[in-house]
Design a protein around this motif. Structure first.
Motif, PDB file in Angstrom:
ATOM      1  N   SER A  12      42.172  10.099  19.670  1.00  0.00           N
ATOM      2  CA  SER A  12      42.254   8.726  20.128  1.00  0.00           C
ATOM      3  C   SER A  12      42.730   7.801  19.010  1.00  0.00           C
ATOM      4  O   SER A  12      43.575   6.928  19.207  1.00  0.00           O
ATOM      5  CB  SER A  12      40.875   8.335  20.639  1.00  0.00           C
ATOM      6  OG  SER A  12      40.647   6.985  20.474  1.00  0.00           O
ATOM      7  N   ARG A  13      42.219   8.029  17.817  1.00  0.00           N
ATOM      8  CA  ARG A  13      42.635   7.206  16.681  1.00  0.00           C
ATOM      9  C   ARG A  13      44.130   7.411  16.397  1.00  0.00           C
ATOM     10  O   ARG A  13      44.876   6.475  16.136  1.00  0.00           O
ATOM     11  CB  ARG A  13      41.812   7.607  15.458  1.00  0.00           C
ATOM     12  CG  ARG A  13      41.562   6.463  14.529  1.00  0.00           C
ATOM     13  CD  ARG A  13      40.455   6.782  13.557  1.00  0.00           C
ATOM     14  NE  ARG A  13      39.198   7.062  14.212  1.00  0.00           N
ATOM     15  CZ  ARG A  13      38.261   7.876  13.717  1.00  0.00           C
ATOM     16  NH1 ARG A  13      38.451   8.488  12.562  1.00  0.00           N
ATOM     17  NH2 ARG A  13      37.145   8.068  14.367  1.00  0.00           N
ATOM     18  N   HIS A  41      46.364   8.367  18.559  1.00  0.00           N
ATOM     19  CA  HIS A  41      47.093   7.739  19.656  1.00  0.00           C
ATOM     20  C   HIS A  41      47.176   6.225  19.457  1.00  0.00           C
ATOM     21  O   HIS A  41      48.218   5.610  19.661  1.00  0.00           O
ATOM     22  CB  HIS A  41      46.355   8.088  20.955  1.00  0.00           C
ATOM     23  CG  HIS A  41      46.944   7.513  22.188  1.00  0.00           C
ATOM     24  ND1 HIS A  41      48.292   7.547  22.455  1.00  0.00           N
ATOM     25  CD2 HIS A  41      46.373   6.901  23.247  1.00  0.00           C
ATOM     26  CE1 HIS A  41      48.518   6.976  23.622  1.00  0.00           C
ATOM     27  NE2 HIS A  41      47.368   6.575  24.113  1.00  0.00           N
ATOM     28  N   GLN A  42      46.067   5.618  19.015  1.00  0.00           N
ATOM     29  CA  GLN A  42      46.061   4.172  18.816  1.00  0.00           C
ATOM     30  C   GLN A  42      47.002   3.736  17.700  1.00  0.00           C
ATOM     31  O   GLN A  42      47.455   2.607  17.685  1.00  0.00           O
ATOM     32  CB  GLN A  42      44.642   3.675  18.512  1.00  0.00           C
ATOM     33  CG  GLN A  42      43.821   3.565  19.784  1.00  0.00           C
ATOM     34  CD  GLN A  42      42.325   3.553  19.504  1.00  0.00           C
ATOM     35  OE1 GLN A  42      41.898   3.529  18.346  1.00  0.00           O
ATOM     36  NE2 GLN A  42      41.532   3.572  20.556  1.00  0.00           N
ATOM     37  N   ARG A  43      47.286   4.634  16.784  1.00  0.00           N
ATOM     38  CA  ARG A  43      48.264   4.305  15.732  1.00  0.00           C
ATOM     39  C   ARG A  43      49.691   4.413  16.248  1.00  0.00           C
ATOM     40  O   ARG A  43      50.639   4.252  15.489  1.00  0.00           O
ATOM     41  CB  ARG A  43      48.109   5.267  14.555  1.00  0.00           C
ATOM     42  CG  ARG A  43      46.936   4.974  13.653  1.00  0.00           C
ATOM     43  CD  ARG A  43      47.135   5.598  12.291  1.00  0.00           C
ATOM     44  NE  ARG A  43      47.299   7.040  12.385  1.00  0.00           N
ATOM     45  CZ  ARG A  43      46.400   7.913  11.933  1.00  0.00           C
ATOM     46  NH1 ARG A  43      45.303   7.499  11.365  1.00  0.00           N
ATOM     47  NH2 ARG A  43      46.622   9.203  12.039  1.00  0.00           N
TER      48      ARG A  43
END
Ligand SMILES: Nc1ncnc2c1ncn2[C@@H]1O[C@H](COP(=O)(O)OP(=O)(O)OP(=O)(O)O)[C@@H](O)[C@H]1O
Ligand SMILES: [Mg+2]
Length: 250
Positions: A194-195, A197-199
């Motif tokens: 998720s981290r 992906h958020q980047r």
């Protein structure tokens, strides 16, 4: 300017075909796949055993060559690249985690993770700091001096994931990265994805777990070597986001 051409997608394939011919009947693993992955997109691939999901990922990561069809990365045709050029792509732009672990068995956990960064030109201090961060995020502190053979299957999977992410690739190809993890391990992996992906990095995740698939922006159902369904999950129709997976209980 309004007439600027749209940037090319991160990844595009056209007519990808792969047949295994050995003893016995040939296996038509991938039978003509047209696929587009945009920058930053999180795509899950589901489908029954033998559908060709791993073969597709191997083609996209350059670990196998298609019999026919094309692959473009950022608009550049890469399917005819040599082994050496694919190795450079995998070091810098495409992170891969395969179904069966592929750690270097005679290197420590720390060295396995740092190796790709060092090969890409980071200095030892940067490599170590990145490795420490990833191991902490994956709940593997204290394992840096272990050899892969001394880790559980789930721990090895997480080390392989750390290694795939350490160079911040634009695209992560992950084949069942939570396959042998309990729900705590699954949460740690999903939190890291998720981290990532958020980047703004893109993920192509093969999974049998529908809860994981429902966290993606888009779910591709693979069946008999072909894309049988390709659904973008909008609000209210799925796409509950990674948070739904982070709440999973044992
Ligand atoms: N190295 C190989 N040699 C011959 N046949 C193969 C090889 N690898 C895969 N196959 C065959 O190709 C087909 C697709 O296999 P693949 O591993 O891509 O499926 P999959 O969707 O990843 O399955 P699973 O969910 O079980 O991992 C199967 O029929 C399989 O038996
Ligand atoms: Mg597979």
């Amino acid at each position: 300017m309004s007439d600027e051409p749209a940037p090319p997608p991160l990844l595009r394939t056209q007519g990808l075909v792969k047949t295994y011919s050995g003893e016995g009947a040939p296996a038509h693993a991938v039978r003509g796949v047209d696929l587009t992955i945009r920058r930053g997109e999180f795509v899950a691939v589901t489908g029954p055993s033998g559908a060709g999901k791993s073969t597709l990922l191997h083609l996209l990561g350059g670990l196998q060559r298609p019999d026919s069809g094309s692959i473009w990365l950022d608009g550049e045709r890469v399917d005819s690249y040599s082994e050496a050029r694919w190795a450079v792509l995998r070091r810098r732009r495409i992170g891969v985690v395969f179904q069966f672990f592929n750690l270097v068995s005679n290197l420590t956990v720390a060295d396995n993770i740092e190796l790709p960064t060092l090969l890409a030109g980071s200095n030892a201090r940067q490599a170590r700091s990145e490795r420490e961060k990833l191991l902490a995020e994956l709940g593997l502190e204290g394992k840096e001096r272990s050899m892969p053979g001394e880790l559980s299957g789930g721990e090895q999977q997480r080390v392989a994931l750390a290694r795939a992410l350490v160079n911040h690739p634009d695209l992560l190809l992950a084949d069942e990265p939570t396959g042998s993890l309990d729900s705590k391990g699954t949460r740690e992996v999903m939190r890291l994805l998720s981290r990532f992906h958020q980047r703004g990095q893109a993920i192509l995740l093969v999974t049998h777990d529908h809860r994981l698939a429902s966290a993606a922006d888009r779910v591709i159902s693979f069946f008999d070597g072909r894309v049988a369904d390709d659904a973008t999950l909008g609000a209210g129709t799925g796409g509950r986001g990674v948070s739904s997976v982070l709440e999973l209980k044992d």
